[in-house]
Design an enzyme around this catalytic site. Structure first.
Site, PDB file in Angstrom:
ATOM      1  N   CYS A  83       0.334  -1.142  -0.201  1.00  0.00           N
ATOM      2  CA  CYS A  83       0.218   0.154   0.036  1.00  0.00           C
ATOM      3  C   CYS A  83       1.354   1.128  -0.203  1.00  0.00           C
ATOM      4  CB  CYS A  83      -0.470  -0.035   1.416  1.00  0.00           C
ATOM      5  SG  CYS A  83      -1.904   1.250   1.087  1.00  0.00           S
ATOM      6  N   CYS A 194      -0.648   4.002  -6.729  1.00  0.00           N
ATOM      7  CA  CYS A 194      -1.793   3.425  -5.011  1.00  0.00           C
ATOM      8  C   CYS A 194      -1.831   1.800  -5.856  1.00  0.00           C
ATOM      9  CB  CYS A 194      -3.052   4.122  -5.819  1.00  0.00           C
ATOM     10  SG  CYS A 194      -4.589   3.552  -4.594  1.00  0.00           S
TER      11      CYS A 194
END
Ligand code: DGL
Length: 283
Positions: A83, A194
């Site tokens: 992440c 992302c």
């Protein structure tokens, strides 16, 4: 700050722990499964706390510490922060307080972008928290101070992907809008900053023709393999590794969306909320 969480004597037999706020990290796991087929993986999706992209640094450090600590308890020989938002906010914190190697996304993509661009114009699409951290920009400029970085925060994109509606008009319009500043800046290289975004890579490619897209999963899987090899923690080939999943929210929802994106059966998904008070000396 308390004692480090112990890795209990690392050996190649340990698993690789991977976490994200939800299913986005599966784009990283996917690359790792392909590149490291003999390894065992445990994936944690902090689904009850999605999105991470609008949270502050303290919150992200706490949730990341809980997820990573749980993965170490599962026997992780390395923890992968799949992440970008958690990497920007918490990687250094995790590395300081855990005594297993912790690898995050970002560094490898920043290097790849700086090496790939020919016109020295690089675009970044990421969550608000990641863009605000300025981490990508610093890493790219550390490689080539002359690169011009155009960063675009995309607050609605990961939640739209997470809703599981990647192909309606709303998301087409959203991608068009978020990529416009990169077209205007005439970037030739763009980082999908992302881990959710590769799930709409076709839409992104259509809106950024002739732009080289750099994704977290591919770069991280390469880095992970090299790190395991150098540390003597790589499993020998000739076995088929396992993978299993846990999440903090609804396991059914995670399984449905996850198997669709990973295009593999997820099996039983355990519900592990990680909401207990943080034990003294941990974080
Ligand atoms: N997948 C996460 C990332 O790479 C973000 C999604 C979220 O906002 O939780 O940044």
């Amino acid at each position: 700050m308390g004692a480090a969480v112990t890795g209990r004597g690392l050996t190649a037999e340990g698993c690789i722990g991977v976490f994200d706020s939800d299913v986005g990290g599966l784009t990283v796991l996917d690359e790792c499964l392909a590149r490291l087929p003999a390894e065992d993986f445990v994936y944690y999706g902090d689904t009850a706390h999605f999105p991470y992209g609008d949270k502050n640094v303290e919150y992200l450090r706490e949730r990341s510490m809980r997820a990573a600590t749980w993965l170490v308890e599962q026997g992780a020989k390395t923890v992968v922060v799949a992440c970008n938002t958690a990497t920007a906010a918490a990687l250094a914190h995790l590395q300081t307080h855990l005594d297993v190697p912790v690898i995050g996304v970002m560094t490898a993509e920043a290097h790849a972008a700086a090496y790939t661009t020919r016109n020295r114009r690089v675009g970044l699409l990421a969550t608000v928290a990641t863009v605000q951290s300025g981490a990508y920009e610093r890493m790219i400029l550390a490689h080539d101070a002359g690169v011009e970085v155009t960063s675009v925060a995309c607050p609605r994109l990961a939640p739209a992907i997470q809703r599981g509606e990647p192909y309606d008009e709303t998301i087409v319009e959203m991608v068009r809008e978020y990529t416009a500043p990169l077209r205007e800046a005439r970037v030739d290289t763009a980082i999908l900053g992302c881990t959710h975004y590769p799930m709409v890579s076709r839409l992104l490619r259509r809106n950024l023709p002739d732009v080289t897209l750099i994704t977290s999963g591919e770069e991280l899987a390469r880095e992970l393999r090299e790190s395991l090899r150098r540390k003597g923690l790589l499993r020998s080939a000739g076995r088929e590794g396992t993978y299993r999943f846990a999440c903090s929210g609804d396991p059914g929802a995670f399984r449905a969306l996850g198997s669709r994106y990973l295009q593999m059966p997820l099996g039983d998904v355990a519900r592990v909320p990680l909401d207990d008070p943080v034990p003294a000396g941990r974080a």
